[in-house]
Each structure stands twice: as C-alpha cells, then as structure tokens.
Design an enzyme around this catalytic site. Structure first.
Site, PDB file in Angstrom:
ATOM      1  N   SER A  99       3.626  -1.932   5.345  1.00 16.30           N
ATOM      2  CA  SER A  99       2.301  -2.649   4.826  1.00 16.30           C
ATOM      3  C   SER A  99       2.175  -4.170   5.454  1.00 16.30           C
ATOM      4  O   SER A  99       3.162  -4.837   5.444  1.00 16.30           O
ATOM      5  CB  SER A  99       2.586  -2.703   3.197  1.00 16.30           C
ATOM      6  OG  SER A  99       2.545  -1.400   2.635  1.00 16.30           O
ATOM      7  N   SER A 134      11.172  -4.070   0.179  1.00 22.39           N
ATOM      8  CA  SER A 134      12.316  -4.149  -0.732  1.00 22.39           C
ATOM      9  C   SER A 134      13.712  -4.248   0.052  1.00 22.39           C
ATOM     10  O   SER A 134      13.312  -3.947   1.393  1.00 22.39           O
ATOM     11  CB  SER A 134      12.405  -3.035  -1.606  1.00 22.39           C
ATOM     12  OG  SER A 134      12.074  -1.678  -0.980  1.00 22.39           O
ATOM     13  N   GLU A 184       9.305   9.925   2.687  1.00 22.43           N
ATOM     14  CA  GLU A 184       9.160   9.107   1.180  1.00 22.43           C
ATOM     15  C   GLU A 184       8.650  10.020   0.113  1.00 22.43           C
ATOM     16  O   GLU A 184       9.190   9.832  -0.992  1.00 22.43           O
ATOM     17  CB  GLU A 184       8.236   7.958   1.443  1.00 22.43           C
ATOM     18  CG  GLU A 184       7.978   7.259   0.225  1.00 22.43           C
ATOM     19  CD  GLU A 184       7.088   5.827   0.290  1.00 22.43           C
ATOM     20  OE1 GLU A 184       6.013   6.091   1.450  1.00 22.43           O
ATOM     21  OE2 GLU A 184       7.180   4.699  -0.084  1.00 22.43           O
ATOM     22  N   GLU A 209      -5.691   6.406  -6.322  1.00 22.60           N
ATOM     23  CA  GLU A 209      -6.827   6.977  -5.857  1.00 22.60           C
ATOM     24  C   GLU A 209      -6.731   7.554  -4.632  1.00 22.60           C
ATOM     25  O   GLU A 209      -7.507   8.791  -4.393  1.00 22.60           O
ATOM     26  CB  GLU A 209      -7.806   5.597  -5.762  1.00 22.60           C
ATOM     27  CG  GLU A 209      -8.224   5.244  -7.007  1.00 22.60           C
ATOM     28  CD  GLU A 209      -7.131   4.332  -7.892  1.00 22.60           C
ATOM     29  OE1 GLU A 209      -6.082   4.116  -7.331  1.00 22.60           O
ATOM     30  OE2 GLU A 209      -7.177   4.477  -9.223  1.00 22.60           O
TER      31      GLU A 209
END
Lengths: 368, 400
Positions: B115, B154, B237, B370
């Site tokens: 990301s 993380s 994932e 969404e």
C-alpha cells in the site's frame, strides 16, 4: 452457556442434491408462478394434484416417519431440503403443516389411533393439521377447546392449511390432544395475507374426538419446534429465489443506456442479500441437522435459525420488489407471492423476537 | 502418497531424534523443517512432503501432544501467509532455498510493502519507482534502485525482509508496469517511521525508500509481471483471514456476553435486544465459517470466503460499540493512550474502548468493505463490473 457437542454436517449430501433436483424438476413442471397467482383467488387455494405428485408420487409426506410406521424413514435434513424447494416455488401445498408439524405431533403420541393417522399422513392420502394458530412458536401459549362427553366445543382461528385438512389434531382444555375429522367441524377460510398458506376459522360443535395423548403440551412443543426449525429452510428457498431472480432481471433491465445491475448502489444491496442468504443456509442446515440427530443443541439451533432466517427472507423479498421497480408492484409479477409468504413466515411458529427471547434463557443472557 | 499414518510415523521419529524437552527451540524447528513436517503440502526439501494440506492437522496434533515448540505463527504471519506462498509459486530454486527455511522457523521476520498513500483500494496505481541500473546480468540489465513511500506496514520495524511491488515501466497501463521484489530491510535507504493510529498505538509503519538497492537476484517473477505475482500474495491473505475456526462465543461476542452475565446492574431493555440480535448474528457467522470450512475440506469450491471478512468487520464494530455503551460510566474511560509499538494485534484481554477503535480498521484493512461488496457482486453474482477508464491509459498519464 450450552456447549456444542458434535460438529453438525452443514453441507448437502449427494443423495440430498439428487432429491433436490427431483423436487425442483417436478415444481418447474407443475407449479408455475402464474398458476399459483390464479389459484390464490380460486375457491381451492391448495393444489391437490401437486400434493398428490409430491406425496403419493414421490413419497415425500412420509420422510419423518420411520419405515415400520408407514413412512420413508428419512430425517429432518431431507424434509428441510424439500421445504427449501417448496419455498423457492411458493408452492401451495400443506407440506410444512401436515408432513412436518402434524406428523411430529403424532410421533409424540402412542396407541393405535395415532399410529393409524401417522401412516395415513405419511402416505399423503390424508392431510392433517394441528389446530394451534400459525403465529404460535415452541413454548408459546395457545387457545384450546372444551371437551364434553368425548366431543369438542369451541372456536379457533388462524389455523394454517385447515381448509386442505382431512383430520385435525386438537389440543383440548383437559390437556389432552384429540383427533377430529374435518367433516365433523365447520371450517371457514379467513382472508389471509399469504394466499398460498391460507388460514381458517374452525368451529367445533359437539365434534366427536378420539384421544391421542393426555400430554398435548409435549406433542405441541415438539411439533412447533420442528416447524420453526424447518421453516428456516423454506425461508432460505424464498430468499434464494428473490436474490437469484432479481440478479437475473437486473442484468437484463436497461436504463440510462446500461444494465441497471451495473449501478453500484444496487450491486451493494444485492451483495448484502447474498451475504444474508449464505448465513441463512448455514443456520438452516444447522437446525435441520440438529433436529435430525436429536442434538442437545436443538433448541438453540432452532431459535438461532428462526431469529436469523425470518428477517432475511423478508428483506430479500422486499429488496426483490424494490429493485424490480414498477413491474415488481404488479399483481402479474410473482414478487408479491414471495413477499407475502416471507412476511407471513416471519410471524409463523414465533417471530424472530420471540425466538431471541427464548435464546436469552437458553444461552443465559437474561433480561434486565 | 503420504498418508496420515506415515505422517504420524515421521513425526514420532522427529520427536525421538530431537526430544523437545532437551532440544533448543530453534534447533527443533529447523529439524522439523528439514523432516518435511513444517508445512506438509510444500515440496520435499522445502519443509514439506508434497502431502495434502489437510494432513497438516495430524502433524500439529502429534507435536502439540508431545509439548513441542511451535514457530509462533502469529509473530510471522506475513511471512507464512503471504511471502512464502509467493516465493514458492514464483521464486527461483535458489530463492526458495535461501528464504523459506529462516522464514518458517522465525529467524527472519517478513513484512509487506504494497500500500501507498496514493494507492489504497486502487493498489495497481502505485507509484514507488524501481529503476534498473546499467550492468551485466543474464537478462541484460543490472540491479535495481527503489524510490518511494509505502504505508500500513506491520512488523516493518522488526522485519529482515519485505515483499515489495514497484513500478518499473510508467509508460504502460498501471497493471502491466509493475515488478515484484524481495527488499532487504537493513538497506541504509530504508527508513521506518511508526504510524500512530486512533487507538494511540502504532502497530503499523510508514516506510520511506530512498535509493534502496535491490540485486536483480531478488526479483520475484518476470519484469512487468508483478501484478500477477501479487495476486498470489493477496489471495493467500484472504484465505488466511477466512479460514479460521472458532467456538461458540469465540469472537468479539464473548467478552460482552460475559460482562452481561456477570454484571446485571448494567442491563437495560434496549441493550438486551441489541445484544441478542448480535449474539444470533455472531452464531450465524460462526456457522457460515464452519460451513465454508466443511466445503473446502470436501474440495467443493465456495465463494463464501469473500463474505466472511465483510460479516466479521461489521460484527466486531457493532459488538464493541454496544459494549462501550453498556459499560456506561466505565465506557467513558480508556485504558491507555501511551504511544507504543506492539508486535502483535490482539483483541483478547483488551478493553472494550480499544476494541471499538481498533475494529474500525477491520472494514478498511485487507480490502475495504465497499470493494469487497463489489467483488461479491461481480465475481459471485456476475453483475456488470465498475466502469474502468484507466485500463488502456499509460500509468504516467493517470489522474492523481
């Protein structure tokens, strides 16, 4: 808190899928939506030919009855599957009321009268109805009729499928359960929200009664628990039809030069219904499996299934109507059959709220 | 074919040769890896035996019964769940041999550099650049220099390696100009800064990449094929999110039910109705997960996994929100706003307020609710896709 002892089988076996296919084929041929709509306004709301094909032709009325008592010796898992398909077609047949609820009541009785009726119901040649109003759930209070010199007196309302019944199973004031021939009473149809499972008013005027058991409460509770548990599968069928048909239509229907199913506001609503259908399938299979195996977890499984499935079926049918736009509001389109059945089902055998209240005691989450 | 009996025999052999009570933890884990009992569905020589994946449970049960140490899978979740399957699927033999063993035993922690501030739901729009230096490798070009910024990472502050996707060709449409790398987190160009979140903690990081050097030998898959490689990572994932089995009241509904039973003075009619509703929904979510597990065990493909995360995100949020409200005066307090950098995210044992705030992320991380609803609508229900205006446009010409 109750513990889950063994893991329930939440899938469909190959045999169950074969049964589903056979029932669905029959309903596709014999239970077109247009005919169901027309029949609702005829004097004969039930479809006797379809009932004959399902019960005498396929032996489905006797699924819950052991073979040595005249039935098919199957379980609630198979009966649930039949109800799933009957719900998908909103079929106007007294399957839930006769082959499940009345049959379960008789299974709790002993003696030759009950045995004879059980075999008759299992064959499908006789249709039975338990005279407890459709809105009453397991453990709920219900009205009874007066017993005098071996015959019954009084009036009951809200009895589902009574108009199709040959024999009534009647709880009386003395705490017993009695069999009464439908010919011996006056049955007047009530104008019902769901015309495919119509209610009736029954007047007992010195109707001759044959005793079935002195303990009606146990028989009624057992019958209503099975009814509530398997109703979740009918609700699954209703919801699944509503979703599938709406998705199909929205891929086809074009406005603003594109299929309306491509608008994200509608996609998300349909995806939400799909999530609810997935949950309902798991809950309904869990309830059917618990009833089939006599699991100690049955009360919880049934209450969870009904508390969840009832509002899902209503939501799916309401979404189907709204997302179909104007056509969904017409008498001609079948969406209203599903809405009316789903709404009536949300009251049948106890509302979701009543089942949540039952859970509060079952899982020790007591009210203030 | 390796069956359950054979796996039991091999597990007992391992235990006999390396008695857990007398063996160093790391030595035991290495021996387990070398015996092919780490992940039995992996190939021989890479910690597995090419056995069916479901048979792992047989090994795990035997080892647990013998009191053997495990590899603390929660600490190395990104390595196990995301990096490993991607390395197995796309890595060279040398990469597999170099990385999988230290990854599995936990000697080397992995993190994920996917990301970016400008690429969240639209991950393929990422802008971190990988430029090839002049040099001599068999493919013609040389090693790689990386510049850009990653976020929501993380374990970045404890990780030895990262899986990284970066843009190698800005002239191609966004999905086609991406390449997948293994990034050395000890490179001097890697700067890790804690990213403090609404809970007060920083369980994630921002990672700034300035002229980070990556040898071409640490490229995973072909140049420009990074998006396809990343699909393996992301698919795994979702599998790991949806595959967990939980007992009744095993999720977020557990603590609030306990509070309800133990503290009758908090009960109101309104909270009672809401609690019962959420209890039913939690039980149904649990049953749906169990049904999915049974489907997968029978090899029946099920789409239900896509829905599991959606359901749990909403339930976690609603249940913890109810619990904060139920607690009344106590609900007005918070356990601790001190900035910390936890290595693990764990809801258990944390106050309702923390769980309320942390669960807000559940509908954002790993695919927003969404986007997941779009996925259900398109892939499960077959409804038309969202309009795509960026499919054939060079990445460098996209609006940003």
């Amino acid at each position: 808190m109750s513990q889950v002892s063994t893991e329930p089988d939440l899938l469909y076996t190959e045999e169950e899928e074969a049964l589903r296919a056979a029932v669905r084929d029959l309903l596709t041929d014999r239970c077109a939506a247009a005919d169901v709509i027309t029949r609702g306004e005829s004097g004969v709301p039930h479809d006797p030919e379809l009932w004959k094909a399902l019960s005498q032709g396929m032996g489905l009325a006797g699924l819950l009855v052991p073979e040595d008592q005249g039935g098919q010796g199957a379980t609630h898992r198979e009966a649930a599957l039949v109800l799933e398909e009957l719900g998908r077609a909103v079929a106007p047949v007294p399957y839930l009321t006769s082959a499940v609820v009345a049959t379960e009541a008789l299974l709790a009785c002993e003696g030759p009268v009950a045995a004879g009726l059980l075999a008759a119901l299992a064959s499908g040649r006789t249709v039975g109805a338990l005279t407890v109003p459709l809105n009453v759930g397991p453990g709920g209070a219900y009205r009874t009729v007066r017993l005098e010199n071996g015959s019954l007196h009084g009036e009951l309302t809200g009895i589902a499928d009574a108009a199709a019944a040959d024999v009534l199973l009647v709880p009386a004031e003395d705490g017993g359960l009695y069999a009464v021939d439908a010919d011996a009473v006056t049955i007047v149809p009530q104008v019902s929200l769901d015309q495919t499972r119509p209610l009736a008013r029954i007047t007992f005027d010195s109707a001759p009664a044959r005793p079935l058991t002195a303990d009606a409460a146990t028989a009624v509770r057992r019958a209503l628990r099975a009814g509530a548990g398997l109703l979740a599968s009918e609700q699954l069928g209703l919801a699944d039809w509503s979703l599938t048909e709406t998705v199909r239509y929205l891929k086809e229907r074009k406005q603003f030069n594109r299929p309306v199913g491509g608008f994200q506001a509608l996609k998300h609503r349909l995806a939400q219904v799909w999530l609810e259908v997935v949950g309902t399938r798991a809950a309904a299979r869990n309830a059917a499996d618990a009833l089939a195996t006599g699991s100690a977890d049955s009360d919880v499984a049934v209450a969870v299934a009904q508390a969840y499935a009832a509002p899902v079926a209503v939501h799916a049918a309401e979404e189907a109507l709204q997302l179909h736009g104007g056509i969904g509001m017409t008498w001609e389109h079948p969406a209203h059959l599903y809405l009316k059945r789903a709404k009536a089902d949300s009251i049948a055998y106890g509302t979701a709220g009543a089942h949540r209240e039952a859970l509060a005691a079952l899982v020790d989450l007591q009210a203030p | 074919m390796t069956d359950a009996a054979e796996l039991r025999r091999r597990t007992q052999e391992l235990l006999a040769a390396h008695p857990p009570a007398e063996t160093d933890r790391l030595d035991f884990l290495k021996a387990r890896f070398d015996a092919g009992l780490a992940w039995v569905h992996y190939p021989e020589g890479l910690g597995g035996l090419g056995a069916p994946r479901r048979l792992q449970a047989v090994v795990d049960a035997e080892l647990a019964a013998a009191g053997a140490p495990d590899n603390d899978p929660r600490r190395i979740g990104i390595g196990l769940g995301m990096a490993a399957p991607t390395i197995l699927g796309f890595g060279t033999d040398e990469q597999r041999r170099r990385f999988l063993r230290p990854l599995w035993v936990g000697e080397e922690v992995w993190c994920q550099l996917f990301s970016e501030p400008g690429a969240g739901s639209d991950l393929a729009a990422l802008g971190t650049r990988a430029v090839r230096t002049d040099g001599d490798t068999p493919e013609g070009g040389g090693d790689w220099v990386i510049n850009g910024q990653k976020v929501w990472t993380s374990s970045a502050h404890v990780a030895r390696w990262a899986i990284l996707i970066a843009r190698t060709d800005p002239d191609l449409p966004k999905h086609r100009g991406i390449t997948y790398f293994i990034c050395d987190m000890t490179d001097p160009g890697v700067e890790v800064r804690p990213l403090r979140q609404i809970t007060g903690e920083a369980e994630f990081n921002e990672v700034f990449l300035t002229d980070v050097h990556i040898p071409d030998a640490h490229r995973l898959g072909e140049v420009g094929d990074g998006w396809r490689v990343a699909q393996t990572t992301l698919m795994n994932e979702r599998v790991s999110i949806g595959g967990m089995r939980i007992p009744r009241e095993g999720g977020m509904i557990g603590p609030v039910s306990k509070t309800w039973r133990e503290r009758p003075e908090l009960r109101t009619h309104d909270t009672h109705q809401r609690l019962l509703r959420l209890w039913v929904e939690s039980e149904v979510a649990r049953l749906s997960g169990e049904r999915l597990r049974q489907q997968l065990a029978q090899g029946q493909p099920g789409h239900e996994g896509a829905g599991m995360k959606l359901g749990f995100a909403r339930l976690n949020q609603e249940i913890s929100g109810l619990e904060v409200e139920l607690l009344g005066e106590e609900g007005l307090l918070y356990e601790d706003w001190t900035m910390r950098r936890p290595e693990l995210v764990d809801f258990t044992g944390r106050d309702a307020g923390y769980r309320y705030l942390r669960s807000k992320g559940n509908s954002i991380e790993g695919g927003t609710s969404e986007v997941l609803l779009n996925i259900v609508a398109e892939r499960v229900l077959g409804l038309p896709s969202e309009p795509r205006t960026d499919k054939d446009v060079a990445w460098k010409d996209l609006a940003r």
